[in-house]
Design a protein around this motif. Structure first.
Motif, PDB file in Angstrom:
ATOM      1  N   PRO A  27      43.420  37.926  38.539  1.00  0.00           N
ATOM      2  CA  PRO A  27      43.833  38.616  39.764  1.00  0.00           C
ATOM      3  C   PRO A  27      44.847  39.723  39.470  1.00  0.00           C
ATOM      4  CG  PRO A  27      45.124  36.639  39.505  1.00  0.00           C
ATOM      5  CD  PRO A  27      44.177  36.675  38.329  1.00  0.00           C
ATOM      6  N   HIS A  28      45.187  40.462  40.502  1.00  0.00           N
ATOM      7  CA  HIS A  28      46.269  41.442  40.387  1.00  0.00           C
ATOM      8  C   HIS A  28      47.610  40.712  40.406  1.00  0.00           C
ATOM      9  CE1 HIS A  28      43.959  45.200  40.790  1.00  0.00           C
ATOM     10  NE2 HIS A  28      43.140  44.487  41.563  1.00  0.00           N
ATOM     11  N   GLY A  29      48.547  41.182  39.663  1.00  0.00           N
ATOM     12  CA  GLY A  29      49.869  40.573  39.620  1.00  0.00           C
ATOM     13  C   GLY A  29      50.609  41.018  38.377  1.00  0.00           C
ATOM     14  N   ARG A  30      51.824  40.538  38.270  1.00  0.00           N
ATOM     15  CA  ARG A  30      52.647  40.914  37.120  1.00  0.00           C
ATOM     16  C   ARG A  30      53.051  39.665  36.345  1.00  0.00           C
ATOM     17  NH1 ARG A  30      56.878  45.578  39.346  1.00  0.00           N
ATOM     18  NH2 ARG A  30      55.270  47.119  39.951  1.00  0.00           N
ATOM     19  N   TRP A  31      52.553  39.591  35.122  1.00  0.00           N
ATOM     20  CA  TRP A  31      52.894  38.487  34.232  1.00  0.00           C
ATOM     21  C   TRP A  31      53.191  39.053  32.849  1.00  0.00           C
ATOM     22  CZ3 TRP A  31      48.742  38.151  37.635  1.00  0.00           C
ATOM     23  CH2 TRP A  31      48.859  37.183  38.633  1.00  0.00           C
ATOM     24  N   ASP A  32      54.110  38.444  32.168  1.00  0.00           N
ATOM     25  CA  ASP A  32      54.490  38.889  30.834  1.00  0.00           C
ATOM     26  C   ASP A  32      53.569  38.257  29.804  1.00  0.00           C
ATOM     27  OD1 ASP A  32      55.803  40.035  28.730  1.00  0.00           O
ATOM     28  OD2 ASP A  32      57.429  38.546  28.689  1.00  0.00           O
ATOM     29  N   GLY A  33      52.283  38.609  29.864  1.00  0.00           N
ATOM     30  CA  GLY A  33      51.309  38.102  28.913  1.00  0.00           C
ATOM     31  C   GLY A  33      50.450  36.978  29.470  1.00  0.00           C
TER      32      GLY A  33
END
Length: 305
Positions: A27-33
């Motif tokens: 999905p769309h989103g912000r994750w550090d890896g």
């Protein structure tokens, strides 16, 4: 935890001991890896477990390239992985293959064995057991039985003919006969029970309500067994838990039914009180040959209370 691999799409991971890989669209989103994403997506699986799976090359992208903890999370891409369970209680009952050809596998399912992976069941499911034992990666159930119910169930082993057999169930061209142990009823047999069944307020259960009937079962008594009666049940519709709901509604819940008429606390891995419901036989006209097919369970219901 993800969905089973689509049959007609490229699958970059093989089936291992009957277990097919699952996949997930990112999905769309912000994750550090990727590791951070997986921990966030599946909180029940710890970081060490995901790191171990990645180190073994068991988390890959759509091309089969192993993903690393710092791999980018690309929205719209698909990743593949294996569902794993830390501990799964062995179910000490074996299925029996009644018939097998290039199109069908007909199985006599034991009580307590789930049809397909779900929740706390993975390898101890009928589908995974059969894929492993028979080396049939495309095996798919054409219809279902409850985990608590034993008896005859039909699997498709061939994608090309699967639709033809599935259509038999959709058209209600399949005759199913069940047997059940329950208290005796003072009815005029054969007795036709018709009711409207809907989802109950409690998750997973069904109930009857007033309104146009959408379920129908013919009940026959075969014989008395001590204080209990052995019934033959003919479902003319296929509502979830239909036979269990109908028998409970008539005042004779099936022996050892933990759901109806009252849902009891979970028995966990107690295998001493199987539900006394058996899918005795199944019959249908073969859509490929026109021959009449009929298969019967070799199991016997035994009073356990």
């Amino acid at each position: 935890m993800g969905r089973q691999a689509e049959k007609n799409a490229f699958v970059p991971l093989p089936i291992v001991r009957g277990v097919a890989p699952s996949y997930l669209w990112l999905p769309h989103g912000r994750w550090d890896g990727m590791l951070a994403f997986l921990i966030d997506q599946f909180p029940a699986v710890d970081e060490a477990s995901w790191r171990d799976r990645m180190a073994r090359g068991q988390v890959v992208d759509g091309a089969g390239t192993p993903l690393k903890p710092d791999s980018a999370v690309r929205p719209g891409a698909r990743i593949w992985y294996y569902r794993e369970l830390d501990a799964e209680t062995p179910i000490p009952f074996e299925e029996r293959v009644l018939f097998q050809d290039e199109h069908l596998v007909v199985v006599d399912k034991p009580h307590f064995v789930p049809m397909t992976p779900s929740g706390r069941f993975l390898r101890e499911t009928l589908l995974v057991r059969l894929k492993d034992k028979l080396a049939l990666p495309d095996l798919t159930p054409i219809h279902r039985l409850d985990r608590e119910t034993a008896g005859v169930v039909v699997f498709s082993a061939n994608q090309r003919s699967r639709g033809a057999y599935q259509s038999l169930f959709q058209k209600r061209s399949v005759k199913k006969v069940y047997e059940a142990l329950a208290a005796p009823l003072a009815l005029d047999y054969p007795y036709l029970h018709r009711s409207r069944m809907v989802d109950a307020d409690q998750f997973f259960l069904m109930k009857e309500e007033q309104g146009e009937p959408n379920s129908e079962t013919i009940v026959e008594m075969i014989e008395m067994r001590g204080e209990l009666a052995l019934y033959r049940l003919h479902p003319h519709t296929g509502r979830k838990h239909q036979l269990r709901v109908h028998m409970a509604s008539l005042g004779a819940p099936i022996v050892n039914d933990a759901f109806y008429p009252v849902a009891l606390p979970c028995k966990g891995d107690d295998f001493t009180r199987p539900l006394q419901l058996l899918a005795r036989s199944i019959a249908f006209p073969d859509p490929l040959t026109g021959a009449q097919r009929s298969f019967s369970s070799e199991r016997i219901l035994i009073q356990t209370r």
